[in-house]
Design a protein around this motif. Structure first.
Motif, PDB file in Angstrom:
ATOM      1  N   ALA A  25       0.693  -1.155   0.045  1.00  0.00           N
ATOM      2  CA  ALA A  25       0.098   0.024  -0.094  1.00  0.00           C
ATOM      3  C   ALA A  25       0.985   1.186   0.165  1.00  0.00           C
ATOM      4  O   ALA A  25       1.754   1.299   0.773  1.00  0.00           O
ATOM      5  N   THR A  26       0.449   2.220  -0.694  1.00  0.00           N
ATOM      6  CA  THR A  26       1.165   3.662  -0.675  1.00  0.00           C
ATOM      7  C   THR A  26       0.541   4.424   0.383  1.00  0.00           C
ATOM      8  O   THR A  26      -0.615   4.509   0.578  1.00  0.00           O
ATOM      9  N   ILE A  54      -6.090   0.261   5.247  1.00  0.00           N
ATOM     10  CA  ILE A  54      -5.800   0.166   3.953  1.00  0.00           C
ATOM     11  C   ILE A  54      -6.971  -0.039   3.243  1.00  0.00           C
ATOM     12  O   ILE A  54      -7.800  -1.058   3.514  1.00  0.00           O
ATOM     13  N   LEU A  55      -6.964   0.681   2.183  1.00  0.00           N
ATOM     14  CA  LEU A  55      -8.113   0.928   1.148  1.00  0.00           C
ATOM     15  C   LEU A  55      -7.503   0.360   0.013  1.00  0.00           C
ATOM     16  O   LEU A  55      -6.652   0.881  -0.699  1.00  0.00           O
ATOM     17  N   THR A  56      -8.192  -0.747  -0.672  1.00  0.00           N
ATOM     18  CA  THR A  56      -8.232  -1.265  -1.889  1.00  0.00           C
ATOM     19  C   THR A  56      -9.216  -0.827  -2.916  1.00  0.00           C
ATOM     20  O   THR A  56     -10.400  -0.867  -2.670  1.00  0.00           O
ATOM     21  N   TYR A  57      -8.630  -0.188  -3.932  1.00  0.00           N
ATOM     22  CA  TYR A  57      -9.532   0.441  -4.886  1.00  0.00           C
ATOM     23  C   TYR A  57      -9.595   0.242  -6.154  1.00  0.00           C
ATOM     24  O   TYR A  57      -8.251  -0.070  -6.627  1.00  0.00           O
ATOM     25  N   VAL A  64      -5.982  -1.784 -10.003  1.00  0.00           N
ATOM     26  CA  VAL A  64      -6.267  -2.092  -8.808  1.00  0.00           C
ATOM     27  C   VAL A  64      -5.041  -1.276  -7.884  1.00  0.00           C
ATOM     28  O   VAL A  64      -3.945  -1.618  -8.372  1.00  0.00           O
ATOM     29  N   GLN A  65      -5.396  -0.452  -6.808  1.00  0.00           N
ATOM     30  CA  GLN A  65      -4.418   0.267  -6.337  1.00  0.00           C
ATOM     31  C   GLN A  65      -4.698  -0.038  -4.727  1.00  0.00           C
ATOM     32  O   GLN A  65      -5.898  -0.248  -4.215  1.00  0.00           O
TER      33      GLN A  65
END
Length: 79
Positions: A25-26, A54-57, A64-65
């Motif tokens: 994750a950034t 942590i947000l996955t989107y 996917v980021q």
């Protein structure tokens, strides 16, 4: 379509999606321009000590980021 071709396609598709979730994750920085088209997952531990979420989107290009951010501990300041 033969069974081996179907299995190969399923393996490649599943492997690609797993690889996207394995990326680090950034860390979020104030003022970042986020391009969020679809939220896939939100991992926010229920522990009082852990305050990193942590947000996955998916962005508008379909990639996917992941982004990590500090979430406020709302139970700590209840009076």
């Amino acid at each position: 379509m033969t069974l081996s071709k179907a299995f190969a396609i399923a393996t490649l598709t599943f492997g690609t999606s797993i690889a996207a979730f394995a990326q680090p994750a950034t860390p979020y920085q104030y003022g970042m321009d986020l391009d969020i088209t679809q939220v896939i997952a939100l991992d926010a531990p229920a522990s009082e000590d852990a305050n990193i979420a942590i947000l996955t989107y998916r962005d508008s290009a379909g990639n996917v980021q992941k982004i990590s951010y500090i979430r406020p501990n709302i139970t700590a300041n209840q009076n």
